[in-house]
Write an enzyme that holds these catalytic residues in place. Structure first.
Site, mmCIF file in Angstrom:
data_model
loop_
_atom_site.group_PDB
_atom_site.id
_atom_site.type_symbol
_atom_site.label_atom_id
_atom_site.label_comp_id
_atom_site.label_asym_id
_atom_site.label_seq_id
_atom_site.Cartn_x
_atom_site.Cartn_y
_atom_site.Cartn_z
ATOM 1 N N GLN A 187 -4.980 13.383 -1.239
ATOM 2 C CA GLN A 187 -3.989 13.933 -0.318
ATOM 3 C C GLN A 187 -2.886 14.610 -1.129
ATOM 4 O O GLN A 187 -2.121 13.932 -1.815
ATOM 5 C CB GLN A 187 -3.431 12.782 0.527
ATOM 6 C CG GLN A 187 -2.373 13.121 1.529
ATOM 7 C CD GLN A 187 -1.892 11.867 2.243
ATOM 8 O OE1 GLN A 187 -2.566 10.837 2.260
ATOM 9 N NE2 GLN A 187 -0.722 11.931 2.834
ATOM 10 N N SER A 246 3.046 14.923 -1.467
ATOM 11 C CA SER A 246 4.304 14.724 -2.193
ATOM 12 C C SER A 246 4.440 15.663 -3.382
ATOM 13 O O SER A 246 3.451 16.024 -4.038
ATOM 14 C CB SER A 246 4.402 13.277 -2.682
ATOM 15 O OG SER A 246 4.479 12.386 -1.597
ATOM 16 N N SER A 283 -3.086 9.790 -5.344
ATOM 17 C CA SER A 283 -4.110 8.781 -5.609
ATOM 18 C C SER A 283 -5.504 9.393 -5.525
ATOM 19 O O SER A 283 -5.776 10.213 -4.647
ATOM 20 C CB SER A 283 -3.995 7.637 -4.601
ATOM 21 O OG SER A 283 -2.735 7.014 -4.672
ATOM 22 N N GLU A 343 -2.702 7.427 8.431
ATOM 23 C CA GLU A 343 -2.535 6.748 7.149
ATOM 24 C C GLU A 343 -1.833 5.416 7.345
ATOM 25 O O GLU A 343 -2.267 4.375 6.838
ATOM 26 C CB GLU A 343 -1.726 7.630 6.193
ATOM 27 C CG GLU A 343 -1.420 6.966 4.863
ATOM 28 C CD GLU A 343 -0.603 7.858 3.945
ATOM 29 O OE1 GLU A 343 -0.755 7.721 2.716
ATOM 30 O OE2 GLU A 343 0.196 8.667 4.436
ATOM 31 N N GLU A 364 12.099 2.698 4.020
ATOM 32 C CA GLU A 364 13.266 3.306 4.661
ATOM 33 C C GLU A 364 12.844 4.374 5.668
ATOM 34 O O GLU A 364 13.386 4.453 6.787
ATOM 35 C CB GLU A 364 14.193 3.908 3.604
ATOM 36 C CG GLU A 364 14.859 2.899 2.692
ATOM 37 C CD GLU A 364 13.929 2.332 1.625
ATOM 38 O OE1 GLU A 364 14.300 1.317 1.011
ATOM 39 O OE2 GLU A 364 12.838 2.889 1.414
#
Length: 384
Positions: free
Chosen positions: A110, A113, A145, A228, A353
């Site tokens: 994926q 980020s 990953s 996810e 968060e």
């Protein structure tokens, strides 16, 4: 189709293809063909067209027989890519991608980020520009990953920098074998290199492998992220399994009366999470994964950390010694490795968060955070 029919199908599967003597790829292929991969998917695409809540019934039979878990083998493929491809891909992509994904012949990663866009994913800078009948992508992704093993990637890229950040994104399937893709491993606390940084330098994207409309990438990304979190936070339907099972086994071998309250409390939390997951699966019906999946992921991540902290305390001085930091898979069954690995649980797949913000706004209906740049063209937003 009722639950007992799903269970009967699963029993036939393990009887005709005993997991102990059937190669993993062959067993998973048979399971896909039986419609027991994702039971809510259409027939012919790994499913039976029934409610997602019935997946647990099939999983329980396969797990009891010792069958392989595709999520463990291909987590980004099974939990995130498959539902995204089904929801937003063409029929041709369904036929090409879903079965080899499930059999783990083709591993997925994926590419979301970036160094400057983690929790603020919509602020990403990787660009995709038109090139004939396709696109070219340039940029850097990080914390990816399985990138070192992946055949395909889910790529979110910016195709229009002159509109607000959420509106200028487009979603693609990227061939990780393209010569414009470079993967560099990142070493982590455990000594392993599960994730990577990925550089894209004019990597070729086929427009036929675009998921969703041009500029609608954020909507597609929400499909991925909701699935996810549901996949990560789904937990086991078997009482006392998972991380709490590790703690219980250790407690039985070396109980510590001074820590009794902690293990009882953690067992109660684990059981509450298990039952909440089962209720959520039943209430979901035929609908897509939603924001409630963030609850399981958040609670499960914090629970794992607390459980393995208890395990290390139960081990005493042995809990201060880890067998090695050289990435040897043989260490992955140790409690010290699981303790170290659990530190990532509240970061990966959405930080604790961020998940609290999602639950506050989208589940509890509380006022949202102030977002000063939501209407500003991405090109004009200051970046560090």
């Amino acid at each position: 189709m009722t639950e007992h029919l799903v269970v009967d199908a699963a029993r036939r599967l393990v009887a005709e293809h005993p997991p102990a003597s059937t190669p993993t790829e062959e067993f998973l292929g048979a399971r896909f063909d039986a419609g027991l991969a994702w039971v809510h998917f259409p027939r012919g695409l790994g499913g039976l067209g029934v409610a997602p809540g019935l997946q647990g019934a099939a999983d329980a039979v396969v797990e009891a027989a010792g069958g392989p878990n595709p999520f463990d083998l291909n987590p980004m493929g099974y939990g995130m890519a498959a539902p995204t491809v089904l929801a937003h891909g063409s029929p041709a992509l369904h036929e090409r991608l879903l079965r080899p994904l499930y059999t783990c012949e083709e591993i997925w990663c994926q590419l979301f980020s970036e160094p400057g866009a983690g929790s603020d994913l919509a602020g990403l800078a990787t660009r995709a520009v038109r090139d004939g009948d396709g696109w070219r992508a340039t940029g850097q992704k990080v914390w990816t990953s399985k990138a070192h093993e992946a055949r395909w990637a889910l790529l979110l890229a910016r195709t229009d920098p002159d509109v607000p950040k959420h509106k200028g994104l487009t979603y693609f399937v990227l061939d990780m074998r393209d010569p414009g893709v470079e993967v560099r491993p990142l070493r982590q606390l455990t000594g392993d290199a599960e994730f990577n940084e990925v550089w894209l330098r004019d990597a070729r994207l086929d427009d036929a492998w675009r998921l969703g409309d041009v500029g609608a990438g954020w909507k597609v990304a929400m499909t991925t992220l909701m699935n996810e979190r549901t996949a990560i936070g789904g937990g086991s339907i078997e009482r006392g399994s998972g991380s709490i099972g590790d703690a219980l086994a250790l407690w039985r071998s070396q109980p510590d009366p001074g820590l009794r309250d902690r293990i009882v409390t953690l067992f109660a939390r684990a059981d509450a999470l298990r039952l909440t997951g089962m209720r959520h699966a039943a209430e979901r019906g035929d609908g897509p994964a939603g924001p409630m999946g963030s609850l399981g992921k958040l609670v499960g991540a914090e629970l794992n950390q607390a459980v393995y902290e208890l395990c290390v305390d139960l081990l005493g001085t042995a809990g201060t010694r880890h067998p090695g930091y050289d990435g040897d898979p043989a260490t992955h069954d140790t409690l010290t490795w699981k303790f170290l690995r659990s530190r990532a649980n509240t970061i990966e797949g959405g930080t604790a968060e961020v998940l609290r913000g999602i639950l506050a706004e989208r589940v509890l209906g509380l006022p949202g955070d102030i977002r000063v740049d939501k209407d500003t063209p991405w090109r004009e937003v200051p970046r560090g």
